[in-house]
Design a protein around this motif. Structure first.
Motif, mmCIF file in Angstrom:
data_model
loop_
_atom_site.group_PDB
_atom_site.id
_atom_site.type_symbol
_atom_site.label_atom_id
_atom_site.label_comp_id
_atom_site.label_asym_id
_atom_site.label_seq_id
_atom_site.Cartn_x
_atom_site.Cartn_y
_atom_site.Cartn_z
ATOM 1 N N VAL A 213 0.873 -1.170 0.000
ATOM 2 C CA VAL A 213 0.000 0.000 0.000
ATOM 3 C C VAL A 213 0.909 1.218 0.000
ATOM 4 O O VAL A 213 1.867 1.282 0.778
ATOM 5 N N GLY A 214 0.600 2.162 -0.866
ATOM 6 C CA GLY A 214 1.375 3.403 -0.899
ATOM 7 C C GLY A 214 0.866 4.387 0.141
ATOM 8 O O GLY A 214 -0.284 4.319 0.564
ATOM 9 N N GLY A 215 1.705 5.307 0.569
ATOM 10 C CA GLY A 215 1.264 6.367 1.474
ATOM 11 C C GLY A 215 0.488 7.428 0.700
ATOM 12 O O GLY A 215 0.145 7.245 -0.475
ATOM 13 N N SER A 216 0.193 8.527 1.367
ATOM 14 C CA SER A 216 -0.528 9.623 0.705
ATOM 15 C C SER A 216 0.027 10.947 1.184
ATOM 16 O O SER A 216 0.138 11.187 2.397
ATOM 17 N N PRO A 217 0.352 11.849 0.226
ATOM 18 C CA PRO A 217 0.796 13.182 0.644
ATOM 19 C C PRO A 217 -0.369 14.075 1.065
ATOM 20 O O PRO A 217 -0.153 15.172 1.575
ATOM 21 N N ALA A 218 -1.606 13.610 0.878
ATOM 22 C CA ALA A 218 -2.786 14.428 1.194
ATOM 23 C C ALA A 218 -3.246 14.238 2.638
ATOM 24 O O ALA A 218 -3.754 15.159 3.257
ATOM 25 N N GLU A 230 -9.388 3.603 14.679
ATOM 26 C CA GLU A 230 -8.831 4.306 13.531
ATOM 27 C C GLU A 230 -7.521 4.954 13.971
ATOM 28 O O GLU A 230 -7.485 5.672 14.976
ATOM 29 N N PRO A 231 -6.433 4.712 13.252
ATOM 30 C CA PRO A 231 -5.161 5.305 13.660
ATOM 31 C C PRO A 231 -5.227 6.832 13.587
ATOM 32 O O PRO A 231 -6.033 7.390 12.848
ATOM 33 N N ALA A 232 -4.360 7.485 14.343
ATOM 34 C CA ALA A 232 -4.319 8.947 14.333
ATOM 35 C C ALA A 232 -3.626 9.446 13.076
ATOM 36 O O ALA A 232 -2.728 8.789 12.541
ATOM 37 N N LEU A 233 -4.066 10.598 12.606
ATOM 38 C CA LEU A 233 -3.387 11.223 11.476
ATOM 39 C C LEU A 233 -1.996 11.666 11.900
ATOM 40 O O LEU A 233 -1.756 11.968 13.072
ATOM 41 N N THR A 234 -1.098 11.700 10.939
ATOM 42 C CA THR A 234 0.256 12.148 11.228
ATOM 43 C C THR A 234 0.714 13.085 10.127
ATOM 44 O O THR A 234 0.268 12.965 8.982
ATOM 45 N N ASP A 235 1.553 14.033 10.474
ATOM 46 C CA ASP A 235 2.182 14.810 9.408
ATOM 47 C C ASP A 235 3.638 14.357 9.241
ATOM 48 O O ASP A 235 4.484 15.100 8.777
ATOM 49 N N GLY A 236 3.868 13.137 9.660
ATOM 50 C CA GLY A 236 5.173 12.517 9.429
ATOM 51 C C GLY A 236 5.442 12.407 7.941
ATOM 52 O O GLY A 236 4.573 12.708 7.133
ATOM 53 N N PRO A 237 6.621 11.997 7.567
ATOM 54 C CA PRO A 237 6.985 12.045 6.154
ATOM 55 C C PRO A 237 6.067 11.202 5.275
ATOM 56 O O PRO A 237 5.590 10.149 5.692
ATOM 57 N N TYR A 238 5.849 11.698 4.085
ATOM 58 C CA TYR A 238 5.127 10.935 3.072
ATOM 59 C C TYR A 238 6.051 9.828 2.576
ATOM 60 O O TYR A 238 7.226 10.074 2.299
ATOM 61 N N ALA A 239 5.509 8.632 2.472
ATOM 62 C CA ALA A 239 6.336 7.496 2.049
ATOM 63 C C ALA A 239 5.789 6.901 0.758
ATOM 64 O O ALA A 239 4.597 6.621 0.659
ATOM 65 N N TRP A 240 6.664 6.769 -0.221
ATOM 66 C CA TRP A 240 6.303 6.029 -1.424
ATOM 67 C C TRP A 240 7.427 5.049 -1.722
ATOM 68 O O TRP A 240 8.442 5.020 -1.016
ATOM 69 N N TRP A 241 7.215 4.227 -2.739
ATOM 70 C CA TRP A 241 8.145 3.117 -2.967
ATOM 71 C C TRP A 241 8.807 3.221 -4.340
ATOM 72 O O TRP A 241 8.152 3.529 -5.331
ATOM 73 N N MET A 242 10.090 2.907 -4.363
ATOM 74 C CA MET A 242 10.800 2.785 -5.636
ATOM 75 C C MET A 242 11.182 1.309 -5.811
ATOM 76 O O MET A 242 11.945 0.750 -5.014
ATOM 77 N N HIS A 243 10.628 0.704 -6.847
ATOM 78 C CA HIS A 243 10.964 -0.693 -7.168
ATOM 79 C C HIS A 243 12.146 -0.676 -8.131
ATOM 80 O O HIS A 243 12.092 -0.019 -9.172
ATOM 81 N N HIS A 244 13.169 -1.399 -7.767
ATOM 82 C CA HIS A 244 14.375 -1.471 -8.594
ATOM 83 C C HIS A 244 14.513 -2.884 -9.137
ATOM 84 O O HIS A 244 14.733 -3.827 -8.367
ATOM 85 N N ARG A 245 14.335 -3.014 -10.453
ATOM 86 C CA ARG A 245 14.645 -4.312 -11.071
ATOM 87 C C ARG A 245 16.112 -4.281 -11.439
ATOM 88 O O ARG A 245 16.559 -3.462 -12.238
ATOM 89 N N ARG A 246 16.838 -5.180 -10.798
ATOM 90 C CA ARG A 246 18.281 -5.204 -11.012
ATOM 91 C C ARG A 246 18.621 -6.117 -12.169
ATOM 92 O O ARG A 246 17.810 -6.959 -12.565
ATOM 93 N N GLU A 247 19.829 -5.965 -12.651
ATOM 94 C CA GLU A 247 20.300 -6.869 -13.700
ATOM 95 C C GLU A 247 20.205 -8.300 -13.185
ATOM 96 O O GLU A 247 20.568 -8.577 -12.050
#
Ligand SMILES: [Fe+2]
Length: 267
Positions: A213-218, A230-247
């Motif tokens: 699941v990706g995070g949300s900057p909104a 329901e978890p509390a809202l946070t203004d902690g860092p927005y997290a997204w994912w970079m998938h790296h397909r390696r050789e």
């Protein structure tokens, strides 16, 4: 097989006017601009950007015009599937020239990149928070997965897997999940399942696949492991994912955490 980078973003909730959804920060479009700027400033930009739904908050033509404007600096292919806050007609009008939506009545698509396939599913049920996949959509997916063995990035807004929170499970994928799991288990192509909706970034394993699941900057939820609260809202860092397909074909997933300006509406 060469290196490849695939970015997974989600839930931008961009609206041209005030947001329609209560927890969405008023400056959500500016937050999306920061994400785009951060991505453009990376030493190695991704080869494609996948956004797993809720790109708009209300789904008007004006919302999607703003979404297009905010994403315009991205020179790589950008693929989007709808979330429950999107609207099919205006979304197709905004992205139909760049995302190969196939069916007339859903925004599902398939796109081939070098050595990697992207398949998007459309789980939107107009007027509902929860999502569904019908038999025709699942038949189509099963048929598409049978046509190749390249790794598949499967985009689906509503998670079909347990989120660890009863509130989110009740509003996630309500129909079609069981058969989807069977299809993925039997897929000749390895599938990486990318979801959104929950606004709390995490990885898991489901139906033999890497799933996330990706995070949300909104708006984003902080840690909360009580399944009935329901978890509390946070203004902690927005997290997204970079998938790296390696050789050689292996994958690694790197978190990208982007500090956003504090919200002024949190206790
Ligand atoms: Fe969302």
């Amino acid at each position: 097989m060469t290196d490849m980078l695939i970015a997974h973003l989600s839930d931008l909730h961009i609206s041209a006017g005030p947001p329609e959804t209560a927890p969405v920060r008023r400056d959500a479009p500016d937050m999306a601009r920061l994400v785009v700027a951060d991505l453009m400033a990376l030493p190695q930009r991704p080869d494609a950007v996948l956004i797993t739904g809720d790109v708009a908050d209300g789904g008007s033509e004006a919302d999607y015009a703003l979404v297009r404007q905010i994403l315009a600096p991205l020179p790589m292919p950008v693929f989007v599937v709808p979330g429950n806050h999107d609207q099919r007609g205006p979304m197709r009008a905004a992205f139909g020239t760049t995302v190969p939506y196939a069916a007339p009545d859903t925004l599902q698509f398939e796109a081939q990149l070098p050595g990697v396939r992207i398949i998007g599913l459309d789980s939107l049920v107009p007027g509902r928070v929860e999502g569904r996949l019908d038999a025709a959509q699942l038949d189509w997916l099963q048929e598409r997965l049978a046509t190749g063995t390249d790794p598949v990035f499967l985009m689906l807004h509503h998670p079909p897997f347990p989120t660890g929170n009863a509130h989110w499970d009740a509003s996630a994928l309500r129909d079609g999940g069981e058969r989807l799991g069977q299809i993925l288990q039997a897929s000749p192509a390895p599938v990486r399942l990318l979801c959104g909706h929950v606004h709390q970034p995490f990885h898991t394993q489901w139906a033999g696949c890497y799933a996330s699941v990706g995070g949300s900057p909104a708006f984003q939820y902080g840690f909360g492991f009580d399944q009935d609260a329901e978890p509390a809202l946070t203004d902690g860092p927005y997290a997204w994912w970079m998938h790296h397909r390696r050789e050689g074909g292996s994958f690694a997933v790197h978190p990208r955490c982007l500090a956003l300006p504090p919200r002024d509406d949190l206790p």
